[in-house]
Scaffold this active site. Structure first.
Site, PDB file in Angstrom:
ATOM      1  N   ARG A  51       0.851  -1.203   0.000  1.00  0.00           N
ATOM      2  CA  ARG A  51       0.000   0.000   0.000  1.00  0.00           C
ATOM      3  C   ARG A  51       0.881   1.246   0.000  1.00  0.00           C
ATOM      4  NH1 ARG A  51      -1.497   1.703   4.555  1.00  0.00           N
ATOM      5  NH2 ARG A  51      -2.162  -0.313   5.394  1.00  0.00           N
ATOM      6  N   TYR A 103     -17.343  15.439 -15.808  1.00  0.00           N
ATOM      7  CA  TYR A 103     -17.654  14.010 -15.733  1.00  0.00           C
ATOM      8  C   TYR A 103     -18.678  13.763 -14.619  1.00  0.00           C
ATOM      9  CZ  TYR A 103     -16.918   9.027 -15.039  1.00  0.00           C
ATOM     10  OH  TYR A 103     -17.107   7.679 -14.908  1.00  0.00           O
ATOM     11  N   ASP A 175      -8.250  18.140 -14.563  1.00  0.00           N
ATOM     12  CA  ASP A 175      -8.527  16.780 -15.023  1.00  0.00           C
ATOM     13  C   ASP A 175      -8.112  16.720 -16.498  1.00  0.00           C
ATOM     14  OD1 ASP A 175      -9.671  14.456 -16.071  1.00  0.00           O
ATOM     15  OD2 ASP A 175     -11.464  14.568 -14.814  1.00  0.00           O
ATOM     16  N   LYS A 200      -8.732   5.616 -19.334  1.00  0.00           N
ATOM     17  CA  LYS A 200      -9.096   6.081 -20.669  1.00  0.00           C
ATOM     18  C   LYS A 200      -7.872   6.059 -21.590  1.00  0.00           C
ATOM     19  CE  LYS A 200     -12.876   6.692 -18.341  1.00  0.00           C
ATOM     20  NZ  LYS A 200     -13.237   7.953 -17.719  1.00  0.00           N
TER      21      LYS A 200
HETATM   22  C1  LIG Z   1     -13.719   8.366 -16.422  1.00  0.00           C
HETATM   23  C2  LIG Z   1     -13.434   9.730 -15.956  1.00  0.00           C
HETATM   24  C3  LIG Z   1     -13.194  10.005 -14.610  1.00  0.00           C
HETATM   25  C4  LIG Z   1     -13.302   8.922 -13.537  1.00  0.00           C
HETATM   26  O1  LIG Z   1     -12.284   7.996 -13.672  1.00  0.00           O
HETATM   27  P1  LIG Z   1     -12.447   6.437 -13.247  1.00  0.00           P
HETATM   28  O2  LIG Z   1     -11.149   5.854 -13.666  1.00  0.00           O
HETATM   29  O3  LIG Z   1     -13.621   5.905 -13.995  1.00  0.00           O
HETATM   30  O4  LIG Z   1     -12.656   6.427 -11.778  1.00  0.00           O
HETATM   31  C5  LIG Z   1     -12.883  11.298 -14.259  1.00  0.00           C
HETATM   32  N1  LIG Z   1     -12.805  12.290 -15.182  1.00  0.00           N
HETATM   33  C6  LIG Z   1     -13.027  12.057 -16.492  1.00  0.00           C
HETATM   34  C7  LIG Z   1     -12.929  13.184 -17.453  1.00  0.00           C
HETATM   35  C8  LIG Z   1     -13.352  10.783 -16.930  1.00  0.00           C
HETATM   36  O5  LIG Z   1     -13.597  10.571 -18.219  1.00  0.00           O
END
Ligand SMILES: *Cc1c(COP(=O)(O)O)cnc(C)c1O
Length: 384
Positions: A51, A103, A175, A200
Site C-alpha cells: 500500500r 464528468y 482533469d 481512458k
Molecule cells: C472516467 C473519468 C473520470 C473517472 O475515472 P475512473 O477511472 O472511472 O474512476 C474522471 N474524469 C473524467 C474526465 C473521466 O472521463
C-alpha cells in the site's frame, strides 16, 4: 543524450524508466506481492508494504511524472480515487470552484460524498476565467478544471485560470483525461495538480480502471502521498504494468485519434441529418483559439445532436451502430458511442445537465484508431 532532456514521444517510452535491478528486465516485473522481507526491523530495500509502495507502481508513477512534466506521480485504483485524494487535502468549511460541465462521477463525488463533510462546491462555466472570481471568497481553497469538458467539448484556458488561482493563493487542479499530456500539459500552463482517469487514453485498451495525479511541488506531493497511503486506494501491480504498457504507445495512438476525430467531425458537420457537432477543431467553435494555443491537436472526442433533437433518434442511432460499441468510457483503441443523458451523466439532475447543454438528444463518440472509412460507413448506416 541524457534521458532527462527527452522529447515527449520518447518520454512515453523511457521517461523515468530503468532496466530492473535484479535481471535487467526491460519492462518492470509485476511485483505481485503485499510485503517485503526485512533483515532487521526497518532493514529493507526501499519497500515495506505494497500500500505504501510497490516497485511496479513506482515505475508507473515515474512515467506519469515524466510525461506530464511534473516531479511526482501517484497511481490510484481509479480516476475517482485520485480525485478523492485531492479533495481530502481540504477541511470542513473549505470551498471549491469547479467546471460545471464535468464528468458525472466527479460531480457525484463532490456533491454526494464531500458536501456531507462540510466542503462546498460551486459549479460554473469557466470559458471566461473572470467568472471564477465572483465565486471566490476567503474559504475558497481549490479550483477544479476539466478541459475539454465532457461531453460538451468546451475548452478552458488553463493559463488564464491559473492567473486567477495565483492571485488568490488557490490550488489549481486539472482533469487532463480527455486531452492527455500528448495534447496539453497543464503543469506547464500553471496548474498545481494534474489528474487522470488512466482508465481512458493513458491505459488506452479498455482493460483497466486506474487513476493518477502528478505534481511538481514537494510539500504538496508529500501531503498527497500521505493521503494515498492513509486512505489506501492504490493502483495494484498488474494494473500498474498494463498502464505503463499503454503509455508507451500513447503518442502514436493519439496521433491517429486526432486524425480520425477530424475526419469524423467534418463528416458529421456536412451531414444533412445532423443539427450540431461539438468538436474544438472547428474554427467557429467558441473556444477554438484557446484550443489552438493550448492543445497540440483536437482529439478524438466528439458530441453531436441530430436534426429534430429527439431522444428516440439518439437512442435509435446508438443502438444501430455496429463498429462503434455502445458503452460507457472512452479513450480506448476501439470506437465507442454513448448517450450521456442516460449513461455517463445520469447521476446529474436533468435541469443541472441541460443548463450545460447535455440534452436528451446528445450523442458522444470516442473515436478509436480503426480505419476511418469503416467508422464513417458505420455512422452513415446508423444515421440514414
Ligand atoms: C472516467 C473519468 C473520470 C473517472 O475515472 P475512473 O477511472 O472511472 O474512476 C474522471 N474524469 C473524467 C474526465 C473521466 O472521463
Amino acid at each position: 543524450m541524457s534521458k532527462k532532456s527527452l522529447r515527449f514521444n520518447s518520454k512515453t517510452i523511457h521517461g523515468g524508466q530503468m532496466p530492473d535491478a535484479a535481471y535487467g528486465a526491460v519492462m518492470p516485473p509485476i511485483y505481485q506481492t503485499s510485503t517485503y522481507a526485512q533483515s532487521t526491523p526497518g532493514g529493507h530495500k526501499g519497500y515495506e508494504y505494497s500500500r505504501s509502495g510497490n516497485p511496479t507502481r513506482a515505475a508507473l508513477e515515474a512515467s506519469l511524472a515524466s510525461i506530464e512534466n511534473g516531479k511526482y506521480g501517484l497511481a490510484f485504483a481509479s480516476g475517482l480515487a485520485a480525485m478523492d485524494a485531492v479533495i481530502k487535502l481540504l477541511n470542513p468549511g473549505d470551498e471549491v470552484v469547479s467546471t460545471n460541465d464535468l464528468y458525472g462521477g466527479s460531480y457525484r463525488l463532490f456533491k454526494q460524498i464531500f458536501e456531507k463533510y462540510g466542503i462546498k462546491f460551486h459549479f460554473i462555466g469557466m470559458q471566461d476565467a473572470a467568472a471564477i472570481e465572483a465565486k471566490i471568497n476567503t474559504n475558497t481553497k481549490l479550483i477544479w478544471v476539466e478541459t475539454p469538458t465532457n461531453p460538451m467539448m468546451n475548452v478552458i484556458d488553463v493559463k488564464a485560470v491559473s492567473a486567477v488561482a495565483k492571485k488568490h493563493g488557490l490550488l489549481l487542479a486539472v482533469d487532463n483525461t480527455f486531452a492527455t499530456p500528448y495534447l496539453q500539459r497543464p503543469l506547464d500552463l500553471g496548474a498545481d495538480i494534474v489528474m487522470h482517469s488512466a482508465t481512458k487514453y493513458l491505459g488506452g485498451h479498455s482493460d483497466i480502471v486506474v487513476g493518477a495525479l502528478v505534481v511538481k511541488d514537494e510539500a504538496l506531493a508529500d501531503k498527497l502521498f500521505f493521503i494515498q497511503n492513509a486512505s489506501g486506494a492504490v493502483c495494484g501491480p498488474m494494473d500498474s504494468f498494463l498502464t505503463l504498457r499503454g503509455i508507451k504507445t500513447l503518442h502514436v495512438r493519439m496521433e491517429r485519434h486526432c486524425e480520425n476525430g477530424k475526419a469524423i467531425a467534418e463528416y458529421l458537420q456536412k451531414h444533412p441529418k445532423i443539427e450540431k457537432v461539438y468538436w474544438p477543431g472547428f474554427e467557429d467553435h467558441p473556444n477554438h483559439d484557446v484550443a489552438k494555443t493550448q492543445m497540440k491537436g483536437f482529439g478524438g472526442m466528439i458530441s453531436f445532436i441530430t436534426k429534430g433533437s429527439s431522444y428516440e433518434d439518439a437512442i435509435r442511432i446508438v443502438e444501430k451502430l455496429e463498429v462503434f460499441t455502445l458503452a460507457e468510457s472512452l479513450g480506448g483503441v476501439e470506437s465507442l458511442a454513448g448517450h450521456p443523458a442516460s449513461m455517463t451523466h445520469a447521476s446529474i439532475p436533468k435541469e443541472e445537465r441541460e443548463k450545460s447543454g447535455v440534452v436528451d438528444a446528445l450523442i458522444r463518440l470516442s473515436v478509436g484508431i480503426e480505419d476511418v472509412n469503416d467508422l464513417i460507413a458505420d455512422l452513415e448506416q446508423a444515421i440514414s
